[in-house]
Design a protein around this motif. Structure first.
Motif, PDB file in Angstrom:
ATOM      1  N   LEU A  26      33.196  54.739  38.298  1.00 13.05           N
ATOM      2  CA  LEU A  26      34.174  53.742  38.302  1.00 13.05           C
ATOM      3  C   LEU A  26      35.628  54.400  38.428  1.00 13.05           C
ATOM      4  O   LEU A  26      36.417  53.902  38.896  1.00 13.05           O
ATOM      5  N   ASP A  27      35.805  55.264  37.475  1.00  7.43           N
ATOM      6  CA  ASP A  27      37.040  56.056  37.481  1.00  7.43           C
ATOM      7  C   ASP A  27      37.309  56.920  38.960  1.00  7.43           C
ATOM      8  O   ASP A  27      38.850  56.623  39.256  1.00  7.43           O
ATOM      9  N   GLU A  28      36.317  57.199  39.491  1.00 10.48           N
ATOM     10  CA  GLU A  28      36.418  57.538  40.889  1.00 10.48           C
ATOM     11  C   GLU A  28      36.716  56.638  41.744  1.00 10.48           C
ATOM     12  O   GLU A  28      37.704  57.086  42.787  1.00 10.48           O
ATOM     13  N   ALA A  29      36.194  55.394  41.691  1.00  6.75           N
ATOM     14  CA  ALA A  29      36.572  54.124  42.698  1.00  6.75           C
ATOM     15  C   ALA A  29      37.949  53.900  42.541  1.00  6.75           C
ATOM     16  O   ALA A  29      38.678  53.550  43.368  1.00  6.75           O
ATOM     17  N   VAL A  30      38.579  53.897  41.060  1.00  3.88           N
ATOM     18  CA  VAL A  30      39.757  53.444  40.907  1.00  3.88           C
ATOM     19  C   VAL A  30      41.136  54.320  41.574  1.00  3.88           C
ATOM     20  O   VAL A  30      41.953  53.763  42.406  1.00  3.88           O
ATOM     21  N   LYS A  31      40.759  55.602  41.667  1.00  4.10           N
ATOM     22  CA  LYS A  31      41.579  56.580  42.240  1.00  4.10           C
ATOM     23  C   LYS A  31      41.542  56.132  43.726  1.00  4.10           C
ATOM     24  O   LYS A  31      42.567  56.493  44.518  1.00  4.10           O
ATOM     25  N   LEU A  32      40.474  55.806  44.471  1.00  2.00           N
ATOM     26  CA  LEU A  32      40.615  55.573  45.885  1.00  2.00           C
ATOM     27  C   LEU A  32      41.070  54.195  46.332  1.00  2.00           C
ATOM     28  O   LEU A  32      41.691  54.254  47.200  1.00  2.00           O
ATOM     29  N   LEU A  33      41.093  53.412  45.195  1.00  2.00           N
ATOM     30  CA  LEU A  33      41.742  52.003  45.644  1.00  2.00           C
ATOM     31  C   LEU A  33      43.318  52.256  45.257  1.00  2.00           C
ATOM     32  O   LEU A  33      44.215  51.134  45.792  1.00  2.00           O
ATOM     33  N   GLN A  34      43.823  53.049  44.210  1.00  2.00           N
ATOM     34  CA  GLN A  34      45.137  52.959  43.936  1.00  2.00           C
ATOM     35  C   GLN A  34      46.094  52.759  45.155  1.00  2.00           C
ATOM     36  O   GLN A  34      45.905  53.833  46.048  1.00  2.00           O
ATOM     37  N   GLY A  35      47.088  52.198  44.995  1.00  2.00           N
ATOM     38  CA  GLY A  35      48.363  52.112  46.105  1.00  2.00           C
ATOM     39  C   GLY A  35      47.893  51.181  47.345  1.00  2.00           C
ATOM     40  O   GLY A  35      48.702  50.864  48.131  1.00  2.00           O
ATOM     41  N   ASP A  36      46.366  50.565  47.445  1.00  2.00           N
ATOM     42  CA  ASP A  36      46.222  49.854  48.688  1.00  2.00           C
ATOM     43  C   ASP A  36      46.304  48.419  47.966  1.00  2.00           C
ATOM     44  O   ASP A  36      45.575  47.898  47.160  1.00  2.00           O
ATOM     45  N   ASP A  37      47.225  47.368  48.630  1.00  2.00           N
ATOM     46  CA  ASP A  37      47.446  46.376  48.097  1.00  2.00           C
ATOM     47  C   ASP A  37      46.756  45.221  49.125  1.00  2.00           C
ATOM     48  O   ASP A  37      47.099  43.976  49.096  1.00  2.00           O
ATOM     49  N   SER A  38      45.810  45.583  49.524  1.00  2.00           N
ATOM     50  CA  SER A  38      45.171  44.520  50.634  1.00  2.00           C
ATOM     51  C   SER A  38      44.256  43.674  49.564  1.00  2.00           C
ATOM     52  O   SER A  38      44.203  44.062  48.416  1.00  2.00           O
ATOM     53  N   VAL A  39      44.043  42.282  49.955  1.00  2.00           N
ATOM     54  CA  VAL A  39      43.556  41.361  49.219  1.00  2.00           C
ATOM     55  C   VAL A  39      42.012  41.938  48.702  1.00  2.00           C
ATOM     56  O   VAL A  39      41.714  41.915  47.679  1.00  2.00           O
ATOM     57  N   ALA A  40      41.269  42.468  49.583  1.00  2.00           N
ATOM     58  CA  ALA A  40      39.965  43.089  49.514  1.00  2.00           C
ATOM     59  C   ALA A  40      40.004  44.060  48.486  1.00  2.00           C
ATOM     60  O   ALA A  40      39.301  44.134  47.401  1.00  2.00           O
ATOM     61  N   SER A  41      40.903  44.936  48.634  1.00  2.80           N
ATOM     62  CA  SER A  41      41.002  46.032  47.615  1.00  2.80           C
ATOM     63  C   SER A  41      41.523  45.727  46.060  1.00  2.80           C
ATOM     64  O   SER A  41      40.888  46.109  44.997  1.00  2.80           O
ATOM     65  N   LEU A  42      42.326  44.787  46.141  1.00  2.00           N
ATOM     66  CA  LEU A  42      42.771  44.156  44.800  1.00  2.00           C
ATOM     67  C   LEU A  42      41.718  43.596  44.001  1.00  2.00           C
ATOM     68  O   LEU A  42      41.479  43.699  42.842  1.00  2.00           O
ATOM     69  N   ASN A  43      40.876  42.782  44.935  1.00  2.53           N
ATOM     70  CA  ASN A  43      39.711  41.966  44.431  1.00  2.53           C
ATOM     71  C   ASN A  43      38.722  43.054  43.833  1.00  2.53           C
ATOM     72  O   ASN A  43      38.403  43.077  42.734  1.00  2.53           O
ATOM     73  N   GLN A  44      38.556  44.159  44.619  1.00  3.71           N
ATOM     74  CA  GLN A  44      37.503  45.217  44.205  1.00  3.71           C
ATOM     75  C   GLN A  44      37.963  45.762  43.194  1.00  3.71           C
ATOM     76  O   GLN A  44      37.133  46.260  42.031  1.00  3.71           O
ATOM     77  N   LEU A  45      39.212  46.206  42.910  1.00  2.00           N
ATOM     78  CA  LEU A  45      39.701  46.854  41.757  1.00  2.00           C
ATOM     79  C   LEU A  45      39.684  46.051  40.527  1.00  2.00           C
ATOM     80  O   LEU A  45      39.456  46.730  39.255  1.00  2.00           O
ATOM     81  N   GLY A  46      40.152  44.650  40.672  1.00  2.00           N
ATOM     82  CA  GLY A  46      39.820  44.015  39.492  1.00  2.00           C
ATOM     83  C   GLY A  46      38.420  43.927  38.882  1.00  2.00           C
ATOM     84  O   GLY A  46      38.283  44.028  37.734  1.00  2.00           O
ATOM     85  N   LEU A  47      37.423  43.912  39.812  1.00  4.55           N
ATOM     86  CA  LEU A  47      36.088  43.988  39.653  1.00  4.55           C
ATOM     87  C   LEU A  47      35.680  45.195  38.522  1.00  4.55           C
ATOM     88  O   LEU A  47      35.252  45.385  37.725  1.00  4.55           O
ATOM     89  N   ILE A  48      36.273  46.365  39.242  1.00  6.42           N
ATOM     90  CA  ILE A  48      36.001  47.775  38.372  1.00  6.42           C
ATOM     91  C   ILE A  48      36.689  47.778  37.050  1.00  6.42           C
ATOM     92  O   ILE A  48      36.151  47.968  36.180  1.00  6.42           O
ATOM     93  N   TYR A  49      38.105  47.177  36.894  1.00  8.26           N
ATOM     94  CA  TYR A  49      38.872  47.186  35.926  1.00  8.26           C
ATOM     95  C   TYR A  49      38.090  46.314  34.669  1.00  8.26           C
ATOM     96  O   TYR A  49      37.837  46.502  33.658  1.00  8.26           O
ATOM     97  N   THR A  50      37.266  45.413  35.066  1.00 11.32           N
ATOM     98  CA  THR A  50      36.581  44.437  34.342  1.00 11.32           C
ATOM     99  C   THR A  50      35.394  45.201  33.809  1.00 11.32           C
ATOM    100  O   THR A  50      35.178  44.949  32.639  1.00 11.32           O
ATOM    101  N   GLU A  51      34.717  46.071  34.558  1.00 15.16           N
ATOM    102  CA  GLU A  51      33.637  46.658  33.980  1.00 15.16           C
ATOM    103  C   GLU A  51      34.022  47.782  33.094  1.00 15.16           C
ATOM    104  O   GLU A  51      33.417  47.893  31.996  1.00 15.16           O
ATOM    105  N   LEU A  52      35.336  48.190  33.393  1.00 15.73           N
ATOM    106  CA  LEU A  52      35.833  49.267  32.361  1.00 15.73           C
ATOM    107  C   LEU A  52      36.434  48.767  31.180  1.00 15.73           C
ATOM    108  O   LEU A  52      37.051  49.382  30.435  1.00 15.73           O
ATOM    109  N   GLU A  53      36.452  47.239  31.007  1.00 19.25           N
ATOM    110  CA  GLU A  53      36.914  46.755  29.938  1.00 19.25           C
ATOM    111  C   GLU A  53      38.438  46.794  30.027  1.00 19.25           C
ATOM    112  O   GLU A  53      38.982  46.761  28.663  1.00 19.25           O
ATOM    113  N   ARG A  54      39.050  47.009  30.996  1.00 16.50           N
ATOM    114  CA  ARG A  54      40.539  46.924  31.207  1.00 16.50           C
ATOM    115  C   ARG A  54      40.949  45.741  31.414  1.00 16.50           C
ATOM    116  O   ARG A  54      41.510  45.649  32.760  1.00 16.50           O
TER     117      ARG A  54
END
Length: 306
Positions: A26-54
């Protein structure tokens, strides 16, 4: 690397995480998505942060995604994911409001939202919301364990008509733990004995002690056995032991039980119980000293809660 390629790689890492439960993915996935403000990327980043309890960060990116999209399907999916985040964050009121909306309007997440709404209602833990969970869950073709939980809760809070349903449904689904809890909600000695057998099969010492406690109203000797179980196996909280010892004292009038209850109550910082217990102890010994302690604990209780 293009944004769409990074998003796909992040999704692959997320799915791999769900199989392996390795949070470094998940940490690796966060790095990939940082800086991408597309709706799909934001949604995916939200799912990852949720799993990380952030959860705070997850909520922020989900809300950002909601502001950026007008697509009805995307809105429903992101709102549902936000509700999951809020549920895990223990913000039950906010999760409830979102899921209530999704549950009554036509959208792709309606059924999923209804099921999660039932879980949120159960977590809220008051009769009104648990009854709402029951009504939701009864509308599904397949009965669930959450429905049994709602029946048990309602039966324990005055709605005795749901006790039989809880027992029958737990038997139907073959869930021994919930069957034991349902039987424990009964006042019938036969049901309590069945609950005791099940808790012993499950090696649930705390459940066994609870069953013994209820059976002690039919056989007083079982109350002390319940306490011994908790102490022998280190199960139950200090507050559980306070309740049992106080009950033993009330039934036997033996001061040693009261003193032992006081010792556990001091560990649990149960100030109101301690105030009352020291008043009771003052009737047996050291009247002035014990009344002084009672006053001290009453003052602590008042300053803490009022």
């Amino acid at each position: 690397m293009g944004d769409s390629i990074r998003l796909e790689k992040a999704k692959v890492l997320y799915e791999e995480y769900k199989r392996k439960k390795d949070k470094s993915l998940l940490d690796e996935a966060v790095k990939l998505l940082q800086g991408d403000d597309s709706v799909a990327s934001l949604n995916q980043l939200g799912l990852i942060y949720t799993e990380l309890e952030r959860y705070q960060e997850a909520e922020e990116v989900f809300r950002k995604a909601l502001r950026k999209t007008k697509n009805e399907e995307d809105l429903a999916i992101i709102k549902f994911n936000l509700a999951i985040c809020l549920f895990k964050k223990k913000d039950l009121t906010s999760a409830y409001e979102i899921l209530k909306e999704l549950s009554v309007t036509k959208n792709v997440m309606k059924v999923h939202s209804q099921r999660l709404l039932a879980k949120v209602c159960l977590a809220m833990g008051d009769i009104k919301h648990v009854d709402e969970a029951r009504a939701i869950l009864e509308n599904f073709d397949e009965p669930t364990e959450d429905l049994i939980v709602s029946y048990i809760y309602l039966a324990r809070n005055g709605r005795r008509e749901y006790l039989k349903k809880a027992i029958e449904l737990a038997q139907l689904l073959g869930n021994k733990r919930l069957l034991a809890e349902a039987l424990l909600s009964s006042e019938a000695e036969e049901d309590l004995e069945k609950a005791l057998v099940l808790f012993r099969e499950l090696k649930d010492v705390k459940g066994e002690a609870r069953a013994l406690y209820k059976l002690s109203f039919y056989n007083k000797e079982l109350l002390y056995e319940a306490l011994q179980k908790l102490e022998e196996y280190g199960e139950g909280t200090d507050s559980d032991k306070v309740r049992l010892l106080n009950e033993l004292y009330k039934r036997t009038n033996l001061v040693d039980f009261l003193k032992k209850a006081i010792s556990y109550a001091e560990k649990a910082n149960e100030t109101l119980f301690l105030a009352r217990a020291y008043v009771e102890l003052s009737k047996h010994e050291n009247e002035v000293e014990n009344l002084r302690k009672a006053v001290k604990y009453y003052e602590e209780f008042i300053s803490k809660y009022f």
